[in-house]
Design a protein around this motif. Structure first.
Motif, mmCIF file in Angstrom:
data_model
loop_
_atom_site.group_PDB
_atom_site.id
_atom_site.type_symbol
_atom_site.label_atom_id
_atom_site.label_comp_id
_atom_site.label_asym_id
_atom_site.label_seq_id
_atom_site.Cartn_x
_atom_site.Cartn_y
_atom_site.Cartn_z
ATOM 1 N N THR A 1 0.979 -1.222 0.016
ATOM 2 C CA THR A 1 -0.244 0.061 -0.049
ATOM 3 C C THR A 1 0.794 1.389 -0.114
ATOM 4 O O THR A 1 2.345 1.133 0.229
ATOM 5 C CB THR A 1 -1.078 0.064 1.220
ATOM 6 N N GLU A 2 0.186 2.272 -0.356
ATOM 7 C CA GLU A 2 1.002 3.478 -0.120
ATOM 8 C C GLU A 2 1.542 3.916 1.130
ATOM 9 O O GLU A 2 2.782 4.600 1.285
ATOM 10 C CB GLU A 2 0.198 4.846 -0.561
ATOM 11 N N GLU A 3 0.886 3.633 2.258
ATOM 12 C CA GLU A 3 1.270 3.738 3.598
ATOM 13 C C GLU A 3 2.416 2.885 3.861
ATOM 14 O O GLU A 3 3.794 3.294 4.361
ATOM 15 C CB GLU A 3 0.378 3.526 4.389
ATOM 16 N N GLU A 4 2.496 1.567 3.222
ATOM 17 C CA GLU A 4 3.752 0.688 3.633
ATOM 18 C C GLU A 4 4.979 1.212 2.689
ATOM 19 O O GLU A 4 6.026 1.086 3.287
ATOM 20 C CB GLU A 4 3.248 -0.668 2.971
ATOM 21 N N GLU B 1 5.623 4.074 1.958
ATOM 22 C CA GLU B 1 6.293 5.470 2.706
ATOM 23 C C GLU B 1 6.907 4.781 3.772
ATOM 24 O O GLU B 1 7.966 5.437 4.012
ATOM 25 C CB GLU B 1 5.141 6.304 2.996
ATOM 26 N N GLU B 2 6.595 4.060 4.573
ATOM 27 C CA GLU B 2 7.208 3.628 5.828
ATOM 28 C C GLU B 2 8.460 2.940 5.377
ATOM 29 O O GLU B 2 9.540 3.079 6.117
ATOM 30 C CB GLU B 2 6.420 2.342 6.648
#
Length: 187
Positions: free
Chosen positions: A46-49, A51-52
Motif C-alpha cells: 500500500t502507499e502507507e507501507e 512510505e514506511e
C-alpha cells in the motif's frame, strides 16, 4: 527585477535555470516526495507501507553514512597512535612476517619436513662417506697393483731422462731406487 543584476546563489535550487525567484516550483520533482503518480508503490504494497519503507531506507542510509564517518575518524585516530608509537607500515610488515614465520616453524608440516630432510642429509652423508672410503681403498689397491707399479716405473724413468740432474748438483732419484712406500696413501 533585472536578471543581469541578480545575485547568483550557487546553493539555490534555481541556479542556472534562468527563472524568476517569484515563480512557483510546483512542477519540479523533489526527491523523496510523497505519493507521486509517476512512481507508484510496488505491487503488493500500500502507499502507507511504501512510505514506511522509504522512511526506514532513509534512516538506514543515514546510519550507514554516520558509521562511515565514525570509521574514518577511528582509522585516523589509529594512524595517529601508530605514528606516535613509531610504528610505520614497514615495521608492521616486518612484524607480520616474523609472526608468520614463527607460525610456519611451529606447524606440524614444517616439523615433519625438517625431520625428513635431516634424515635424508644424514643418510646422504653416510653414503658419501662409505663411497669415499671404498674409492680410497680401490685406488690404494690399484696403486699397489703390478700394472700400476710398472707404469709408475716407466713414468719415473722418463722423467729422469727428461729432467736429468738438477741445477744444484743433486740428482733426481730414480723410481727404481728403494724408497719406503705407504700402505694406504692419503688423498
Amino acid at each position: 527585477m533585472d536578471p543581469a543584476s541578480q545575485d547568483i546563489n550557487l546553493n539555490s535550487p534555481n541556479k542556472a535555470l534562468g527563472v524568476d525567484r517569484t515563480d512557483s516550483l510546483s512542477d519540479v520533482p523533489v526527491e523523496g516526495a510523497m505519493a507521486n503518480p509517476a512512481n507508484p508503490p510496488p505491487p503488493g504494497l500500500t502507499e502507507e507501507e511504501a512510505e514506511e519503507l522509504r522512511t526506514e531506507l532513509t534512516k538506514v542510509e543515514e546510519e550507514i553514512n554516520t558509521l562511515r564517518q565514525v570509521l574514518c575518524a577511528k582509522e585516523r585516530h589509529a594512524a595517529e597512535l601508530k605514528r606516535k608509537l613509531g610504528l610505520n607500515p614497514l615495521n608492521e610488515l616486518r612484524q607480520n612476517l616474523t609472526r608468520s614465520w614463527q607460525d610456519v616453524q611451529t606447524s606440524n608440516a614444517y616439523k615433519k619436513t625438517q625431520e625428513t630432510l635431516s634424515q635424508a642429509g644424514q643418510k646422504t652423508t653416510a653414503a658419501l662417506s662409505t663411497m669415499g672410503t671404498a674409492l680410497s681403498r680401490k685406488i690404494g689397491d690399484m696403486r699397489n697393483s703390478p700394472t700400476f707399479k710398472s707404469f709408475e716405473d716407466k713414468m719415473g724413468n722418463l722423467k729422469y731422462k727428461v729432467v736429468g740432474q738438477r741445477g744444484n748438483g743433486d740428482a733426481v732419484s730414480s723410481p727404481t731406487d728403494t724408497t719406503p712406500t705407504q700402505e694406504n696413501p692419503s688423498f
